[in-house]
Design a protein around this motif. Sequence first.
Motif, PDB file in Angstrom:
ATOM      1  N   ARG A  10     -29.368 -22.302  -6.548  1.00 22.91           N
ATOM      2  CA  ARG A  10     -30.015 -23.462  -6.094  1.00 22.91           C
ATOM      3  C   ARG A  10     -29.310 -24.271  -4.961  1.00 22.91           C
ATOM      4  O   ARG A  10     -28.245 -24.264  -5.078  1.00 22.91           O
ATOM      5  N   SER A  12     -28.922 -27.803  -3.285  1.00 23.19           N
ATOM      6  CA  SER A  12     -29.489 -29.084  -3.287  1.00 23.19           C
ATOM      7  C   SER A  12     -28.341 -30.006  -2.702  1.00 23.19           C
ATOM      8  O   SER A  12     -27.129 -29.506  -2.268  1.00 23.19           O
ATOM      9  N   GLY A  13     -28.765 -31.315  -2.589  1.00 24.72           N
ATOM     10  CA  GLY A  13     -27.930 -32.416  -2.149  1.00 24.72           C
ATOM     11  C   GLY A  13     -27.315 -32.137  -0.607  1.00 24.72           C
ATOM     12  O   GLY A  13     -28.095 -31.749   0.199  1.00 24.72           O
ATOM     13  N   ASP A  15     -25.436 -29.643   0.411  1.00 26.70           N
ATOM     14  CA  ASP A  15     -25.568 -28.489   0.979  1.00 26.70           C
ATOM     15  C   ASP A  15     -26.578 -28.132   1.594  1.00 26.70           C
ATOM     16  O   ASP A  15     -26.735 -27.386   2.592  1.00 26.70           O
ATOM     17  N   ARG A  16     -27.812 -28.535   0.803  1.00 30.91           N
ATOM     18  CA  ARG A  16     -29.273 -28.506   1.232  1.00 30.91           C
ATOM     19  C   ARG A  16     -29.361 -28.980   2.875  1.00 30.91           C
ATOM     20  O   ARG A  16     -30.043 -28.524   3.590  1.00 30.91           O
ATOM     21  N   SER A  17     -28.748 -30.062   2.951  1.00 27.06           N
ATOM     22  CA  SER A  17     -29.100 -30.992   4.329  1.00 27.06           C
ATOM     23  C   SER A  17     -28.188 -30.350   5.252  1.00 27.06           C
ATOM     24  O   SER A  17     -28.689 -30.180   6.585  1.00 27.06           O
ATOM     25  N   LEU A  50     -37.601 -25.252   4.160  1.00 31.88           N
ATOM     26  CA  LEU A  50     -36.555 -26.101   4.522  1.00 31.88           C
ATOM     27  C   LEU A  50     -36.749 -26.746   5.796  1.00 31.88           C
ATOM     28  O   LEU A  50     -36.404 -27.923   6.180  1.00 31.88           O
ATOM     29  N   GLU A  53     -39.566 -29.356   5.564  1.00 33.94           N
ATOM     30  CA  GLU A  53     -38.819 -30.637   4.799  1.00 33.94           C
ATOM     31  C   GLU A  53     -37.803 -31.424   5.907  1.00 33.94           C
ATOM     32  O   GLU A  53     -37.713 -32.624   5.907  1.00 33.94           O
TER      33      GLU A  53
END
Length: 68
Positions: A10, A12-13, A15-17, A50, A53
Amino acid sequence: MSDALRKGTRVSGADRSELASQLRRRYDEGESIRSLAAATGRSYGFVHRLLSEAGVELRGRGGATRKA
């Protein structure tokens, strides 16, 4: 490859940005979603989602268009 980017984990947070901004920059420079997916070890759908988003305006598929 870091644990955050390993396939199936996963993201998220922050790392995802961070990943979204890197992929956005590379996509804006002309790289395809498929090549980004291969480079990151992620699926086409993950990269597509991604980028969406992140507010990226996705390019068309290209190629000849059919006339009815």
